[in-house]
Every structure is written in structure tokens, then in C-alpha cells.
Design a protein around this motif. Structure first.
Motif, PDB file in Angstrom:
ATOM      1  N   PRO A   1      73.672  40.265  16.329  1.00 30.72           N
ATOM      2  CA  PRO A   1      74.774  41.225  16.494  1.00 30.72           C
ATOM      3  C   PRO A   1      74.352  42.614  16.031  1.00 30.72           C
ATOM      4  CG  PRO A   1      75.184  39.734  14.664  1.00 30.72           C
ATOM      5  CD  PRO A   1      74.004  39.192  15.389  1.00 30.72           C
ATOM      6  N   ARG A   2      74.784  43.634  16.728  1.00 34.53           N
ATOM      7  CA  ARG A   2      74.357  44.994  16.418  1.00 34.53           C
ATOM      8  C   ARG A   2      75.363  45.756  15.570  1.00 34.53           C
ATOM      9  NH1 ARG A   2      70.897  47.525  21.424  1.00 34.53           N
ATOM     10  NH2 ARG A   2      69.683  45.666  21.918  1.00 34.53           N
ATOM     11  N   LYS A   3      76.647  45.488  15.750  1.00 42.02           N
ATOM     12  CA  LYS A   3      77.670  46.240  15.040  1.00 42.02           C
ATOM     13  C   LYS A   3      77.984  45.601  13.691  1.00 42.02           C
ATOM     14  CE  LYS A   3      79.945  48.054  19.195  1.00 42.02           C
ATOM     15  NZ  LYS A   3      81.230  48.131  19.933  1.00 42.02           N
ATOM     16  N   HIS A   4      78.123  46.474  12.678  1.00 40.12           N
ATOM     17  CA  HIS A   4      78.510  46.021  11.337  1.00 40.12           C
ATOM     18  C   HIS A   4      77.606  44.892  10.839  1.00 40.12           C
ATOM     19  CE1 HIS A   4      82.021  48.419  12.277  1.00 40.12           C
ATOM     20  NE2 HIS A   4      82.347  47.591  13.273  1.00 40.12           N
ATOM     21  N   ASN A   5      76.330  45.022  11.115  1.00 36.47           N
ATOM     22  CA  ASN A   5      75.367  43.991  10.747  1.00 36.47           C
ATOM     23  C   ASN A   5      74.241  44.617   9.923  1.00 36.47           C
ATOM     24  OD1 ASN A   5      73.578  41.833  10.572  1.00 36.47           O
ATOM     25  ND2 ASN A   5      72.886  42.014  12.687  1.00 36.47           N
ATOM     26  N   PRO A   6      74.191  44.365   8.624  1.00 34.32           N
ATOM     27  CA  PRO A   6      73.153  44.975   7.784  1.00 34.32           C
ATOM     28  C   PRO A   6      71.746  44.504   8.113  1.00 34.32           C
ATOM     29  CG  PRO A   6      74.371  43.313   6.557  1.00 34.32           C
ATOM     30  CD  PRO A   6      75.095  43.506   7.854  1.00 34.32           C
ATOM     31  N   ASN A   7      71.616  43.388   8.838  1.00 31.63           N
ATOM     32  CA  ASN A   7      70.296  42.856   9.166  1.00 31.63           C
ATOM     33  C   ASN A   7      69.886  43.117  10.608  1.00 31.63           C
ATOM     34  OD1 ASN A   7      69.800  41.883   6.609  1.00 31.63           O
ATOM     35  ND2 ASN A   7      70.590  39.834   7.039  1.00 31.63           N
ATOM     36  N   SER A   8      70.496  44.101  11.241  1.00 28.28           N
ATOM     37  CA  SER A   8      70.139  44.407  12.626  1.00 28.28           C
ATOM     38  C   SER A   8      68.714  44.953  12.740  1.00 28.28           C
ATOM     39  CB  SER A   8      71.127  45.417  13.225  1.00 28.28           C
ATOM     40  OG  SER A   8      71.111  46.635  12.486  1.00 28.28           O
ATOM     41  N   ASP A   9      68.150  45.411  11.618  1.00 26.36           N
ATOM     42  CA  ASP A   9      66.766  45.907  11.623  1.00 26.36           C
ATOM     43  C   ASP A   9      65.801  44.903  10.997  1.00 26.36           C
ATOM     44  OD1 ASP A   9      67.648  46.118   9.017  1.00 26.36           O
ATOM     45  OD2 ASP A   9      66.704  48.070   8.664  1.00 26.36           O
ATOM     46  N   VAL A  10      66.184  43.631  11.031  1.00 28.70           N
ATOM     47  CA  VAL A  10      65.325  42.555  10.531  1.00 28.70           C
ATOM     48  C   VAL A  10      65.052  41.600  11.689  1.00 28.70           C
ATOM     49  CG1 VAL A  10      65.064  40.664   8.883  1.00 28.70           C
ATOM     50  CG2 VAL A  10      66.346  42.728   8.231  1.00 28.70           C
ATOM     51  N   THR A  11      63.788  41.281  11.913  1.00 25.79           N
ATOM     52  CA  THR A  11      63.415  40.337  12.962  1.00 25.79           C
ATOM     53  C   THR A  11      62.677  39.150  12.357  1.00 25.79           C
ATOM     54  OG1 THR A  11      63.291  41.981  14.739  1.00 25.79           O
ATOM     55  CG2 THR A  11      61.979  39.985  15.021  1.00 25.79           C
ATOM     56  N   VAL A  12      63.125  37.962  12.706  1.00 24.63           N
ATOM     57  CA  VAL A  12      62.463  36.729  12.280  1.00 24.63           C
ATOM     58  C   VAL A  12      61.445  36.352  13.355  1.00 24.63           C
ATOM     59  CG1 VAL A  12      62.734  34.282  11.771  1.00 24.63           C
ATOM     60  CG2 VAL A  12      64.449  35.919  10.964  1.00 24.63           C
ATOM     61  N   LEU A  13      60.180  36.307  12.974  1.00 22.61           N
ATOM     62  CA  LEU A  13      59.107  35.866  13.864  1.00 22.61           C
ATOM     63  C   LEU A  13      58.993  34.357  13.708  1.00 22.61           C
ATOM     64  CD1 LEU A  13      56.683  36.087  15.706  1.00 22.61           C
ATOM     65  CD2 LEU A  13      55.347  36.966  13.772  1.00 22.61           C
ATOM     66  N   MET A  14      59.368  33.629  14.734  1.00 15.83           N
ATOM     67  CA  MET A  14      59.534  32.175  14.640  1.00 15.83           C
ATOM     68  C   MET A  14      58.377  31.448  15.322  1.00 15.83           C
ATOM     69  SD  MET A  14      62.924  30.063  15.836  1.00 15.83           S
ATOM     70  CE  MET A  14      63.024  28.268  15.715  1.00 15.83           C
ATOM     71  N   PHE A  15      57.641  30.665  14.542  1.00 13.63           N
ATOM     72  CA  PHE A  15      56.564  29.829  15.067  1.00 13.63           C
ATOM     73  C   PHE A  15      57.013  28.369  15.032  1.00 13.63           C
ATOM     74  CE2 PHE A  15      54.008  33.424  13.257  1.00 13.63           C
ATOM     75  CZ  PHE A  15      53.559  33.910  14.469  1.00 13.63           C
ATOM     76  N   HIS A  16      56.915  27.693  16.178  1.00 22.55           N
ATOM     77  CA  HIS A  16      57.406  26.317  16.234  1.00 22.55           C
ATOM     78  C   HIS A  16      56.338  25.314  15.801  1.00 22.55           C
ATOM     79  CE1 HIS A  16      55.219  25.281  19.944  1.00 22.55           C
ATOM     80  NE2 HIS A  16      55.607  26.429  20.470  1.00 22.55           N
ATOM     81  N   GLY A  17      56.724  24.045  15.759  1.00 19.20           N
ATOM     82  CA  GLY A  17      55.832  22.975  15.330  1.00 19.20           C
ATOM     83  C   GLY A  17      54.843  22.592  16.416  1.00 19.20           C
TER      84      GLY A  17
END
Length: 311
Positions: free
Chosen positions: A102-118
């Protein structure tokens, strides 16, 4: 605010996550070979370990059709996402999803989780987990498909997958939208923070657990994945998530053990899932809440540090 932000944080009753676990359990059964000691088993295991270890370690065709049938974000009702093909320096083409939180009212909009699967399945099988991550944290999620998995080209091996991981990180650093984002790396089995779930010390040290009769042949494994020799270089806060009933990676073999003797690590946290096995830890109560709390704390600390540096 995206629809995913209204999802419940508990994953235990989420049918999408349950479906993912069912798929991954198939691969878990493949990984853990029956421990039958017979006089002729040593020769068989020697051949398997040396000549077929890539097929054992990287079962990219499990479950059936995993190389061709890759679920897409639209099938899980994501609205704001991109389907990408990213080139590597050695000429492979990797499939990836970039899913915005979510972009609005979201303090973590500038955080990206780089997800590596099994080591089995494809990124589409992990979309329910990505959905839960976004719901719990508000972060964006970047999902990379290793070479030889899903529709990515190439054949998986240790050096290639390491290159793929670096390719993903470089992509996020170069991409205009994400170059200033805080990056949290989230890895299952295989930035500003690191989240590891049910990981192991090295492949050679894992063999006695998944193939007990082959414990004296572990030296034949040339796909080493020696995390125990690399963990000391980590200089970012790290969260280890462990299923106490893990049938693949014994609880005492987790990489976090190294941290006890390594004073150079900036910070580490351990969260245990009492009923979680190698694949079901993700549905244990508090799993995503632990990740959200960790990310919020680490990102808050980094922002405070950046503000002080600017003064």
C-alpha cells in the motif's frame, strides 16, 4: 490502500498458504530419502551424491509442471505489480515479480523485501506468502526466480544461484523506484536486515540429517553452500526463524548457532515455531508478526541513524 492490507495477519487458517505448504511438502519428501541401511547402499549413495546431487539438491521440477505452470500475481488478486525478466551477467534470463505494498499512509512504502524461495517449486507457489508479508509489514516484495526454476533459463548450481542473488540485489539498487529503498532480504531454506527461515550450516553438514547412511560420504558433495563460513561477514541485523519440528534441518544445526560465537554480528534475534516443521513454520502463530516487528524496528533504527548523519 491495497486490498492485501486488510488481510488477517494469522496465516494458520489461510487456504492459499495451506495450498503452498501442500506443494512444498511433496518436495520435502523427495529431499529426505528413506534411511535404509543395506550392504549395497553405500555404492548407491556414493553415485547419488557425486553424480546426481544437483537433482537431489535442486528439485526444480517438483511439484509436477513446476517449470511451466507458474501462478501469476493476478491469480491471487494483486493489483499493483510487475512481471519482469532480468538478465544475468552470464547470459541467463530470470523471471521475477515486483509487488507493491500500500502506498498511502504506509510508513514502509520505501522498504522492499527481497524474497528468495526454497529449493523446490517456483515463485508463483510463494505468492500466498508474499501476500501475508505485505499484509503484515506493508512492504513491497520482490520475488526472484532462480535459474533453472519456473520459466527462468539455465541450470541451477551453487555458483549460479549466488550470481542470481547478486543480480536481484543489483537490480533493486539500480532501479529508479527502489534505489533509495531499505532492503530486507528474506530467505527460505537457502540490505538493512536479513530474515532466514529454517536454514542450515552447510550442505555437507545437512547430509547426515536427510540421508543418515551417507554421513561418511558427505565430502563428495560439491554443492557446499557453506553458510557457516560466511555468517561471520554479516554486518546487518538478522532474524532467524526456526521450526522446532523441522525434519530436514535439525534445530541445533541452524546458522544462528554460529552467532553465539561471533561477536562481529551487529544484532541477531531468534524466533522459534514450536509446532513448525521445515515447510509449515510459516503457518505458526506469530510468524509474520515476528517479521513485521523485526522490520519495523530495524527500519526505524536505520532512519534514526540517517537523520543523525544528516545533522
Amino acid at each position: 490502500m491495497s486490498s492485501s492490507s486488510h488481510e488477517p495477519s494469522s496465516s494458520a487458517s489461510n487456504p492459499l498458504v495451506q495450498q503452498t505448504l501442500s506443494l512444498m511438502s511433496t518436495a520435502a519428501g523427495y529431499m529426505r530419502l528413506p534411511a535404509i541401511a543395506t550392504s549395497g547402499l553405500a555404492a548407491l549413495l556414493t553415485a547419488l551424491l557425486y553424480f546426481k546431487q544437483k537433482a537431489l539438491i535442486y528439485p526444480s521440477s517438483i511439484p509436477a509442471n513446476a517449470r511451466t505452470d507458474v501462478p501469476r500475481p493476478s491469480q491471487y488478486h494483486f493489483k499493483d505489480y510487475e512481471e519482469l525478466i532480468i538478465p544475468t551477467n552470464d547470459g541467463e534470463k530470470l523471471s521475477a515479480f515486483y509487488i507493491r505494498g500500500p502506498r498511502k499512509h504506509n510508513p514502509n512504502s520505501d522498504v522492499t523485501v527481497l524474497m528468495f524461495h526454497g529449493n523446490a517449486g517456483n515463485i508463483g507457489h510463494r505468492l500466498p506468502i508474499a501476500r501475508m508479508l505485505i499484509a503484515a509489514t506493508g512492504c513491497n516484495v520482490f520475488m526472484l526466480e532462480y535459474r533453472g526454476y519456473g520459466i527462468s533459463t539455465g541450470t541451477p548450481d551453487e555458483s549460479g544461484l549466488n550470481m542470481d542473488a547478486q543480480t536481484a540485489l543489483d537490480y533493486l539498487r539500480d532501479r529508479a523506484e527502489t534505489r533509495n529503498h531499505k532492503i530486507v532480504v528474506y530467505g527460505q531454506s537457502l540490505g538493512v536486515g536479513l530474515v532466514l527461515e529454517n536454514t542450515f550450516l552447510s550442505m555437507r553438514k545437512l547430509i547426515p540429517s536427510i540421508m543418515p547412511p551417507a554421513k561418511y560420504l558427505a565430502y563428495l558433495c560439491h554443492q557446499v553452500w557453506g553458510s557457516d563460513g560466511l555468517i561471520g561477514a554479516i554486518k546487518v541485523p538478522t532474524l532467524f526463524l526456526s521450526g522446532l519440528q523441522d525434519e530436514i534441518v535439525p534445530y541445533v544445526s541452524l546458522c544462528y548457532v554460529c552467532c553465539w560465537e561471533n561477536t562481529d554480528i551487529f544484532e541477531y534475534n531468534m524466533e522459534a515455531a514450536p509446532g513448525g516443521d521445515h515447510n509449515s513454520s510459516v503457518i505458526e502463530e506469530g510468524y509474520f508478526e515476528a517479521i513485521a516487528e523485526f522490520i519495523n524496528r530495524v527500519v526505524r533504527g536505520r532512519r534514526e541513524k540517517d537523520e543523525k548523519d544528516e545533522l
